[in-house]
Design an enzyme around this catalytic site. Structure first.
Site, PDB file in Angstrom:
ATOM      1  N   GLY A   1     122.576  66.751  26.100  1.00 27.22           N
ATOM      2  CA  GLY A   1     122.655  65.292  25.947  1.00 27.22           C
ATOM      3  C   GLY A   1     124.013  64.838  25.456  1.00 27.22           C
ATOM      4  O   GLY A   1     124.118  64.049  24.521  1.00 27.22           O
ATOM      5  N   ALA A   2     125.068  65.337  26.129  1.00 28.91           N
ATOM      6  CA  ALA A   2     126.430  65.039  25.644  1.00 28.91           C
ATOM      7  C   ALA A   2     127.121  63.969  26.481  1.00 28.91           C
ATOM      8  O   ALA A   2     128.325  63.761  26.348  1.00 28.91           O
ATOM      9  CB  ALA A   2     127.264  66.321  25.616  1.00 28.91           C
TER      10      ALA A   2
ATOM     11  N   TYR B   1     108.332  60.265  17.299  1.00 22.29           N
ATOM     12  CA  TYR B   1     109.710  60.683  16.968  1.00 22.29           C
ATOM     13  C   TYR B   1     109.732  61.480  15.655  1.00 22.29           C
ATOM     14  O   TYR B   1     110.371  62.526  15.553  1.00 22.29           O
ATOM     15  CB  TYR B   1     110.581  59.433  16.864  1.00 22.29           C
ATOM     16  CG  TYR B   1     112.063  59.670  16.699  1.00 22.29           C
ATOM     17  CD1 TYR B   1     112.848  60.110  17.771  1.00 22.29           C
ATOM     18  CD2 TYR B   1     112.699  59.438  15.475  1.00 22.29           C
ATOM     19  CE1 TYR B   1     114.209  60.302  17.628  1.00 22.29           C
ATOM     20  CE2 TYR B   1     114.064  59.630  15.320  1.00 22.29           C
ATOM     21  CZ  TYR B   1     114.816  60.059  16.403  1.00 22.29           C
ATOM     22  OH  TYR B   1     116.171  60.255  16.245  1.00 22.29           O
TER      23      TYR B   1
ATOM     24  N   LYS C   1     110.942  65.362  15.162  1.00 17.69           N
ATOM     25  CA  LYS C   1     112.109  65.699  14.341  1.00 17.69           C
ATOM     26  C   LYS C   1     111.715  66.558  13.135  1.00 17.69           C
ATOM     27  O   LYS C   1     112.460  67.457  12.729  1.00 17.69           O
ATOM     28  CB  LYS C   1     112.822  64.417  13.890  1.00 17.69           C
ATOM     29  CG  LYS C   1     113.428  63.616  15.054  1.00 17.69           C
ATOM     30  CD  LYS C   1     114.486  64.412  15.801  1.00 17.69           C
ATOM     31  CE  LYS C   1     115.200  63.608  16.872  1.00 17.69           C
ATOM     32  NZ  LYS C   1     116.239  64.377  17.566  1.00 17.69           N
TER      33      LYS C   1
ATOM     34  N   ASN D   1     121.056  68.568  21.004  1.00 17.95           N
ATOM     35  CA  ASN D   1     121.280  67.165  20.615  1.00 17.95           C
ATOM     36  C   ASN D   1     120.462  66.177  21.445  1.00 17.95           C
ATOM     37  O   ASN D   1     120.203  65.074  20.985  1.00 17.95           O
ATOM     38  CB  ASN D   1     122.784  66.864  20.768  1.00 17.95           C
ATOM     39  CG  ASN D   1     123.080  65.381  20.678  1.00 17.95           C
ATOM     40  OD1 ASN D   1     123.068  64.807  19.599  1.00 17.95           O
ATOM     41  ND2 ASN D   1     123.312  64.739  21.829  1.00 17.95           N
TER      42      ASN D   1
ATOM     43  N   ALA E   1     107.299  63.186  14.241  1.00 18.23           N
ATOM     44  CA  ALA E   1     106.670  64.504  14.425  1.00 18.23           C
ATOM     45  C   ALA E   1     107.631  65.448  15.140  1.00 18.23           C
ATOM     46  O   ALA E   1     107.748  66.628  14.772  1.00 18.23           O
ATOM     47  CB  ALA E   1     105.381  64.360  15.216  1.00 18.23           C
TER      48      ALA E   1
HETATM   49  P1  NAP Z   1     121.908  58.239  22.862  1.00 18.71           P
HETATM   50  O1  NAP Z   1     123.202  57.521  22.719  1.00 18.71           O
HETATM   51  O2  NAP Z   1     120.706  57.529  23.391  1.00 18.71           O
HETATM   52  O3  NAP Z   1     122.165  59.575  23.728  1.00 18.71           O
HETATM   53  C1  NAP Z   1     121.108  60.441  24.006  1.00 18.71           C
HETATM   54  C2  NAP Z   1     121.606  61.561  24.877  1.00 18.71           C
HETATM   55  O4  NAP Z   1     120.520  62.455  25.109  1.00 18.71           O
HETATM   56  C3  NAP Z   1     122.096  61.092  26.232  1.00 18.71           C
HETATM   57  O5  NAP Z   1     123.275  61.810  26.553  1.00 18.71           O
HETATM   58  C4  NAP Z   1     120.968  61.492  27.177  1.00 18.71           C
HETATM   59  O6  NAP Z   1     121.416  61.891  28.466  1.00 18.71           O
HETATM   60  C5  NAP Z   1     120.450  62.730  26.484  1.00 18.71           C
HETATM   61  N1  NAP Z   1     119.095  63.097  26.877  1.00 18.71           N
HETATM   62  C6  NAP Z   1     117.938  62.462  26.609  1.00 18.71           C
HETATM   63  N2  NAP Z   1     116.919  63.134  27.152  1.00 18.71           N
HETATM   64  C7  NAP Z   1     117.446  64.222  27.769  1.00 18.71           C
HETATM   65  C8  NAP Z   1     116.912  65.304  28.497  1.00 18.71           C
HETATM   66  N3  NAP Z   1     115.601  65.408  28.727  1.00 18.71           N
HETATM   67  N4  NAP Z   1     117.756  66.261  28.966  1.00 18.71           N
HETATM   68  C9  NAP Z   1     119.084  66.178  28.761  1.00 18.71           C
HETATM   69  N5  NAP Z   1     119.657  65.172  28.079  1.00 18.71           N
HETATM   70  C10 NAP Z   1     118.846  64.203  27.602  1.00 18.71           C
HETATM   71  O7  NAP Z   1     121.428  58.829  21.463  1.00 18.71           O
HETATM   72  P2  NAP Z   1     122.245  59.294  20.162  1.00 18.71           P
HETATM   73  O8  NAP Z   1     122.099  58.241  19.149  1.00 18.71           O
HETATM   74  O9  NAP Z   1     123.592  59.794  20.534  1.00 18.71           O
HETATM   75  O10 NAP Z   1     121.296  60.509  19.727  1.00 18.71           O
HETATM   76  C11 NAP Z   1     121.655  61.878  19.844  1.00 18.71           C
HETATM   77  C12 NAP Z   1     120.698  62.692  18.997  1.00 18.71           C
HETATM   78  O11 NAP Z   1     120.828  62.269  17.638  1.00 18.71           O
HETATM   79  C13 NAP Z   1     119.226  62.495  19.361  1.00 18.71           C
HETATM   80  O12 NAP Z   1     118.535  63.727  19.247  1.00 18.71           O
HETATM   81  C14 NAP Z   1     118.725  61.524  18.311  1.00 18.71           C
HETATM   82  O13 NAP Z   1     117.337  61.629  18.082  1.00 18.71           O
HETATM   83  C15 NAP Z   1     119.547  61.962  17.111  1.00 18.71           C
HETATM   84  N6  NAP Z   1     119.674  60.943  16.058  1.00 18.71           N
HETATM   85  C16 NAP Z   1     120.257  59.746  16.317  1.00 18.71           C
HETATM   86  C17 NAP Z   1     120.350  58.798  15.285  1.00 18.71           C
HETATM   87  C18 NAP Z   1     120.986  57.448  15.478  1.00 18.71           C
HETATM   88  O14 NAP Z   1     120.889  56.617  14.565  1.00 18.71           O
HETATM   89  N7  NAP Z   1     121.645  57.179  16.591  1.00 18.71           N
HETATM   90  C19 NAP Z   1     119.826  59.096  14.030  1.00 18.71           C
HETATM   91  C20 NAP Z   1     119.227  60.333  13.812  1.00 18.71           C
HETATM   92  C21 NAP Z   1     119.170  61.248  14.836  1.00 18.71           C
HETATM   93  P3  NAP Z   1     121.523  60.921  29.748  1.00 18.71           P
HETATM   94  O15 NAP Z   1     122.085  59.608  29.257  1.00 18.71           O
HETATM   95  O16 NAP Z   1     122.436  61.689  30.641  1.00 18.71           O
HETATM   96  O17 NAP Z   1     120.155  60.760  30.308  1.00 18.71           O
END
Ligand code: NAP
Length: 247
Positions: A12-13, A155, A159, A90, A157
């Site tokens: 998910g990069a 979510y 995490k 990620n 559960a």
């Molecule tokens: P984001 O901007 O929505 O990006 C999510 C990424 O995950 C995208 O690159 C997406 O890919 C990819 N993805 C989702 N499902 C996928 C799958 N089945 N296979 C491959 N790639 C997949 O989210 P973010 O905020 O950067 O979050 C990144 C991580 O940090 C997540 O695990 C999230 O739960 C965690 N997190 C975020 C926050 C926050 O406040 N933002 C807080 C705590 C934890 P595509 O776009 O190519 O589909």
């Protein structure tokens, strides 16, 4: 930062935190494998940007919930580079709803995207890295996995499960010099939190001791440390990156 390994896969990069992790690790000299699910254009643009800075990058598309596709993607990397030193699980999604209105499929969709993908990646990593007697994995969990949250039973559960999974893999990997750690970001400014209204964001920010949402770059820096040689005696840890919101 010092890294004995040479390459890393980040699921998910294509955007958000994952893209910042890729930029950071490439700047630290690692070849980064940029995984995406739907964001092929974003992933290609990131690769171009990293290469323009003199870094090494490759793009690999697969859905991290698809067991076979993930295993094949992993094999492609090991065949190309000979081994994989680091993995960041990620990829993640949300699908918020009060539990009383949440369908079982909506619960399982988030468990699959966040927890199942983390299991598949960790399993493939421990196999490949055990052979090399070297490796490190960071799983991107969330503060919600520590506290729970109304509207996010799926979510939370997923995490919370990732935190427990990380500790189990850390115990299995330790005898083979493979480290597993988790990070639990709080509110980070990405597409995932952009859906919140300005009013809600301000209310949340007031409760954060550092008084603001975090930046994806700040999460990436902590992850780079946990993967690096500087964290060689740290495994099974859950590192909070939340501006003091949960202490
Ligand atoms: P984001 O901007 O929505 O990006 C999510 C990424 O995950 C995208 O690159 C997406 O890919 C990819 N993805 C989702 N499902 C996928 C799958 N089945 N296979 C491959 N790639 C997949 O989210 P973010 O905020 O950067 O979050 C990144 C991580 O940090 C997540 O695990 C999230 O739960 C965690 N997190 C975020 C926050 C926050 O406040 N933002 C807080 C705590 C934890 P595509 O776009 O190519 O589909």
């Amino acid at each position: 930062m010092k890294f004995s390994g040479k390459n890393v896969l980040i699921t998910g990069a294509s955007k958000g935190i994952g893209a910042e992790i890729a930029k950071n690790l490439a700047a630290n000299g690692l070849k980064v494998w940029i995984n995406y699910r739907s964001g092929a254009k974003d992933a290609d643009a990131l690769k171009t940007a990293i290469e323009a800075e003199g870094g090494k990058a490759a793009v690999i598309g697969f859905d991290a919930t698809d067991d076979q596709a993930f295993v094949e993607g992993f094999k492609t990397i090991v065949d190309a580079d000979g081994s994989l030193a680091y993995l960041v699980n990620n990829a993640g999604i949300t699908n918020d709803k009060l539990a009383m209105r949440m369908k079982t499929e909506e619960f399982m969709q988030v468990i699959d995207a966040n927890l199942k993908s983390c299991f598949i990646g960790s399993r493939e990593a421990i196999k490949a890295m055990s052979k090399a007697r070297f490796g490190a994995v960071v799983n991107v969990a969330s503060i919600v996995g520590e506290t729970g949250n109304a509207g996010q039973s799926n979510y939370a559960a997923s995490k919370g499960g990732m935190i427990a999974l990380t500790k189990s893999f850390a115990r299995e990997g330790a005898p083979r010099n493979v480290r597993f750690n988790a990070v639990t970001p709080g509110f980070i400014a990405t597409a995932m939190t952009a859906i919140l209204s300005e009013e809600v964001k301000e209310t949340y920010a007031k409760n954060i001791p550092l008084g603001r949402f975090g930046e994806a770059r700040e999460v990436a820096e902590a992850i780079a440390f946990l993967l690096s040689d500087h964290a060689s005696y740290i495994t099974g840890e859950t590192l909070k990156i939340n501006g003091g919101l949960l202490m």
